[in-house]
Design a protein around this motif. Structure first.
Motif, PDB file in Angstrom:
ATOM      1  N   ALA A 166     129.404  36.299  84.814  1.00 56.62           N
ATOM      2  CA  ALA A 166     129.120  36.500  83.393  1.00 56.62           C
ATOM      3  C   ALA A 166     130.002  35.600  82.533  1.00 56.62           C
ATOM      4  N   LEU A 167     131.271  35.459  82.910  1.00 55.65           N
ATOM      5  CA  LEU A 167     132.166  34.580  82.157  1.00 55.65           C
ATOM      6  C   LEU A 167     131.794  33.115  82.353  1.00 55.65           C
ATOM      7  N   ALA A 168     131.574  32.713  83.599  1.00 53.56           N
ATOM      8  CA  ALA A 168     131.338  31.307  83.907  1.00 53.56           C
ATOM      9  C   ALA A 168     130.080  30.778  83.213  1.00 53.56           C
ATOM     10  N   GLU A 169     128.994  31.535  83.244  1.00 54.17           N
ATOM     11  CA  GLU A 169     127.756  31.059  82.626  1.00 54.17           C
ATOM     12  C   GLU A 169     127.898  30.987  81.105  1.00 54.17           C
ATOM     13  N   THR A 170     128.648  31.904  80.524  1.00 60.24           N
ATOM     14  CA  THR A 170     128.857  31.866  79.075  1.00 60.24           C
ATOM     15  C   THR A 170     129.685  30.655  78.688  1.00 60.24           C
ATOM     16  N   VAL A 171     130.720  30.345  79.458  1.00 63.42           N
ATOM     17  CA  VAL A 171     131.514  29.146  79.192  1.00 63.42           C
ATOM     18  C   VAL A 171     130.630  27.904  79.213  1.00 63.42           C
ATOM     19  N   THR A 172     129.805  27.770  80.235  1.00 64.24           N
ATOM     20  CA  THR A 172     128.946  26.592  80.361  1.00 64.24           C
ATOM     21  C   THR A 172     127.996  26.467  79.178  1.00 64.24           C
ATOM     22  N   ASP A 173     127.384  27.588  78.772  1.00 61.37           N
ATOM     23  CA  ASP A 173     126.439  27.564  77.656  1.00 61.37           C
ATOM     24  C   ASP A 173     127.122  27.153  76.352  1.00 61.37           C
ATOM     25  N   VAL A 174     128.277  27.737  76.074  1.00 56.66           N
ATOM     26  CA  VAL A 174     128.957  27.453  74.804  1.00 56.66           C
ATOM     27  C   VAL A 174     129.538  26.044  74.805  1.00 56.66           C
ATOM     28  N   ALA A 175     130.156  25.639  75.915  1.00 58.70           N
ATOM     29  CA  ALA A 175     130.775  24.314  75.995  1.00 58.70           C
ATOM     30  C   ALA A 175     129.753  23.194  75.906  1.00 58.70           C
ATOM     31  N   ALA A 176     128.508  23.472  76.230  1.00 54.68           N
ATOM     32  CA  ALA A 176     127.462  22.465  76.100  1.00 54.68           C
ATOM     33  C   ALA A 176     127.096  22.210  74.642  1.00 54.68           C
ATOM     34  N   ARG A 177     127.526  23.081  73.733  1.00 54.75           N
ATOM     35  CA  ARG A 177     127.134  22.985  72.336  1.00 54.75           C
ATOM     36  C   ARG A 177     128.265  22.589  71.393  1.00 54.75           C
ATOM     37  N   THR A 178     129.502  22.859  71.792  1.00 52.98           N
ATOM     38  CA  THR A 178     130.625  22.560  70.910  1.00 52.98           C
ATOM     39  C   THR A 178     131.904  22.475  71.725  1.00 52.98           C
ATOM     40  N   GLU A 179     132.898  21.770  71.207  1.00 60.09           N
ATOM     41  CA  GLU A 179     134.185  21.596  71.900  1.00 60.09           C
ATOM     42  C   GLU A 179     135.032  22.856  71.729  1.00 60.09           C
ATOM     43  N   ALA A 180     134.616  23.912  72.362  1.00 58.66           N
ATOM     44  CA  ALA A 180     135.264  25.202  72.203  1.00 58.66           C
ATOM     45  C   ALA A 180     136.439  25.367  73.164  1.00 58.66           C
ATOM     46  N   ARG A 181     137.349  26.258  72.795  1.00 54.08           N
ATOM     47  CA  ARG A 181     138.405  26.715  73.694  1.00 54.08           C
ATOM     48  C   ARG A 181     138.032  28.125  74.131  1.00 54.08           C
ATOM     49  N   LEU A 182     137.894  28.312  75.431  1.00 52.64           N
ATOM     50  CA  LEU A 182     137.239  29.510  75.950  1.00 52.64           C
ATOM     51  C   LEU A 182     138.051  30.140  77.081  1.00 52.64           C
ATOM     52  N   ASN A 183     139.231  30.611  76.756  1.00 49.13           N
ATOM     53  CA  ASN A 183     139.998  31.379  77.721  1.00 49.13           C
ATOM     54  C   ASN A 183     139.587  32.848  77.591  1.00 49.13           C
ATOM     55  N   PHE A 184     138.863  33.340  78.585  1.00 42.51           N
ATOM     56  CA  PHE A 184     138.362  34.707  78.587  1.00 42.51           C
ATOM     57  C   PHE A 184     139.191  35.562  79.540  1.00 42.51           C
ATOM     58  N   LEU A 185     139.241  36.851  79.238  1.00 43.58           N
ATOM     59  CA  LEU A 185     139.892  37.828  80.109  1.00 43.58           C
ATOM     60  C   LEU A 185     139.015  39.071  80.107  1.00 43.58           C
ATOM     61  N   LEU A 186     138.638  39.543  81.302  1.00 44.11           N
ATOM     62  CA  LEU A 186     137.704  40.655  81.448  1.00 44.11           C
ATOM     63  C   LEU A 186     138.144  41.515  82.623  1.00 44.11           C
ATOM     64  N   THR A 187     138.150  42.840  82.433  1.00 41.80           N
ATOM     65  CA  THR A 187     138.486  43.741  83.527  1.00 41.80           C
ATOM     66  C   THR A 187     137.589  44.967  83.496  1.00 41.80           C
ATOM     67  N   ASP A 188     137.421  45.574  84.675  1.00 40.09           N
ATOM     68  CA  ASP A 188     136.735  46.859  84.789  1.00 40.09           C
ATOM     69  C   ASP A 188     137.690  47.941  85.278  1.00 40.09           C
TER      70      ASP A 188
END
Length: 250
Positions: A166-188
């Motif tokens: 879920a994180l990896a695909e979102t990074v790819t989608d957003v980074a394809a559109r803008t020079e974003a900084r995308l350090n995500f942290l997710l836990t269950d």
């Protein structure tokens, strides 16, 4: 930008991780050591933690600086947990200033934080909202780039994606559109997924006992390892796995 941390391990007071160490998240709110963008994280803070027997974490969030809330220091002294995610916030221009925009975001057993920024938001990534239903769009918790990113990730989690995917695909989608900084942290509450994309990320593992994943080390003890940029990290109390994130198409 922001600073954030996730911890899995033996039950400890929140303060053992968040306020007591010499370079704790508390101190990083005014004196981060490895933050590449911004200098002070005083626009809000939050912590989510899991209690024994309850898969749904509690959250405590405020819009002001962490050092201005003496109640949190007292709470952190006595509340114990074996899993947490916490963050201090440096607001992105145009974002909501209230606690609704402060991490961690959450639903069910998930807690999420974003350290970074999406230039040109919301226009630069507006087309990605087409993947969301009207109900999902209306349910976005705050007006800020992190809240939209969380909605995109949550959409994938609800569809059955693993945390890392879920994180990896979102990074790819957003980074394809803008020079974003995308350090995500997710836990269950039992595992952690994180991305290093534009800012610092570190981890420390005591196999079989505890793991911490953070924007930067909270002390100078041995064992901290920096995560290379453009990397997906998956962590449990037993092991760390990393993989290169997919670069967006040119």
């Amino acid at each position: 930008m922001c600073r954030h941390i996730a911890y899995l391990g033996p039950d400890v007071p929140l303060g053992r991780i968040l306020t007591e160490p010499p370079h704790s998240l508390y101190r990083q709110s005014w004196a981060p050591r490895r933050q590449r963008n911004g200098t002070v994280n005083a626009d809000g803070f939050g912590v989510g933690w899991y209690a024994p027997g309850d898969p749904v974490p509690a959250r405590y969030r405020k819009a002001g600086p962490i050092w201005a809330d003496p109640s949190f220091t007292d709470l952190a002294r006595v509340v114990r947990t074996g899993a947490l995610l916490a963050a201090v916030r440096d607001t992105t221009d145009g974002s909501a200033p209230d606690e609704s925009a402060t991490a961690p975001y959450g639903e069910g057993s998930w807690l999420f934080s974003h350290n970074g920024a999406v230039p040109g938001w919301p226009g630069s990534v507006a087309d990605l909202a087409a993947d969301l239903s009207a109900e999902e769009l209306l349910g976005i918790e705050a007006r800020c780039d992190a809240a939209l990113l969380w909605a995109l990730i949550l959409h994938r989690l609800r569809a059955g994606y693993a945390l890392g995917d879920a994180l990896a695909e979102t990074v790819t989608d957003v980074a394809a559109r803008t020079e974003a900084r995308l350090n995500f942290l997710l836990t269950d509450g039992s595992s952690i997924a994180a991305t290093a994309w534009g800012d610092s990320l570190w981890h420390r593992l005591d196999p079989g006992r505890s793991v911490a994943v953070a924007s930067e080390p909270y002390d100078d003890e041995p064992g901290w390892i920096e995560v290379p940029d453009r990397t997906l990290l998956l962590a449990t109390r037993d092991r760390i796995e990393t993989a290169l994130l997919k670069e967006p198409p040119v």
